[in-house]
Write a protein that holds these residues in place. Structure first.
Motif, mmCIF file in Angstrom:
data_model
loop_
_atom_site.group_PDB
_atom_site.id
_atom_site.type_symbol
_atom_site.label_atom_id
_atom_site.label_comp_id
_atom_site.label_asym_id
_atom_site.label_seq_id
_atom_site.Cartn_x
_atom_site.Cartn_y
_atom_site.Cartn_z
ATOM 1 N N ILE A 115 41.583 92.674 107.977
ATOM 2 C CA ILE A 115 42.218 91.941 108.627
ATOM 3 C C ILE A 115 42.458 92.410 109.781
ATOM 4 N N ASP A 116 43.084 93.657 109.891
ATOM 5 C CA ASP A 116 43.433 94.273 111.004
ATOM 6 C C ASP A 116 42.316 94.309 112.196
ATOM 7 N N ALA A 117 41.404 94.422 111.729
ATOM 8 C CA ALA A 117 40.000 94.473 112.637
ATOM 9 C C ALA A 117 39.811 93.150 113.249
ATOM 10 N N ALA A 118 39.994 92.083 112.278
ATOM 11 C CA ALA A 118 39.799 90.786 112.830
ATOM 12 C C ALA A 118 40.797 90.332 113.870
ATOM 13 N N PHE A 119 42.025 90.788 113.437
ATOM 14 C CA PHE A 119 42.830 90.452 114.467
ATOM 15 C C PHE A 119 42.773 90.980 115.998
ATOM 16 N N ALA A 120 42.371 92.472 115.838
ATOM 17 C CA ALA A 120 42.001 93.135 117.039
ATOM 18 C C ALA A 120 40.520 92.555 117.793
ATOM 19 N N TYR A 121 39.830 92.041 117.233
ATOM 20 C CA TYR A 121 38.564 91.369 117.692
ATOM 21 C C TYR A 121 38.865 90.190 118.283
ATOM 22 N N ALA A 122 39.545 89.419 117.527
ATOM 23 C CA ALA A 122 40.150 88.003 118.078
ATOM 24 C C ALA A 122 41.032 88.243 119.360
ATOM 25 N N ALA A 123 41.666 89.446 119.415
ATOM 26 C CA ALA A 123 42.460 89.525 120.784
ATOM 27 C C ALA A 123 41.548 89.849 121.871
#
Length: 145
Positions: A115-123
């Motif tokens: 989830i943390d990675a998904a938010f980082a890539y989304a940003a």
């Protein structure tokens, strides 16, 4: 039909539970399984929120992807970023096929990392993720663990 007991309990409490179950059910063919709790509904909502936002507003390699496509891309990137091997095999017609882990089989900690990675890539991709208040508070509690 399996009975699932989900709770955080002390080792002593767990030992008492096991003893009670073992003495109460001596029926052949039954198995008692104790394992770490799986993903929570908030984790599931967070993951699908970010994947849904990516599917509506982001492109990768000049293409749009649906939620399943983004899930594959994010899981692959997460595995690579955490030093886990990527498995690519030759498919039935000779095409490359990536074998990915199912997010539903990940531990809570692994899913928090995903989830943390998904938010980082989304940003990085410029996708905005509007978080409802209950999920915003939850996300802040799991970030960077």
């Amino acid at each position: 039909m399996p009975v699932i007991y989900q709770s955080e309990v002390t080792a002593d409490a767990m030992a008492d539970i096991i003893q009670a179950i073992a003495s109460a059910s001596r029926v052949p063919g039954h198995v008692i399984e104790i394992k770490a709790a799986g993903r929570s509904s908030k984790q599931n909502r967070l993951l699908h929120l970010v994947l849904g936002c990516l599917s509506k507003s982001a492109k990768f390699n000049c293409q749009e992807y649906d939620i399943d496509g983004w899930k594959t891309i994010i899981i692959s990137a997460y595995r690579t970023a955490t030093g886990q091997p990527t498995r690519i095999i030759s498919g039935l017609e000779g095409e490359p096929v990536m074998i990915i882990d199912r997010s539903s089989k990940m531990s809570k900690d692994e899913l928090n990392g995903l989830i943390d990675a998904a938010f980082a890539y989304a940003a990085i991709l410029g996708a905005r993720i509007p978080l409802p208040p209950d999920l915003a508070e939850y996300y802040e509690s799991i970030r960077g663990r």
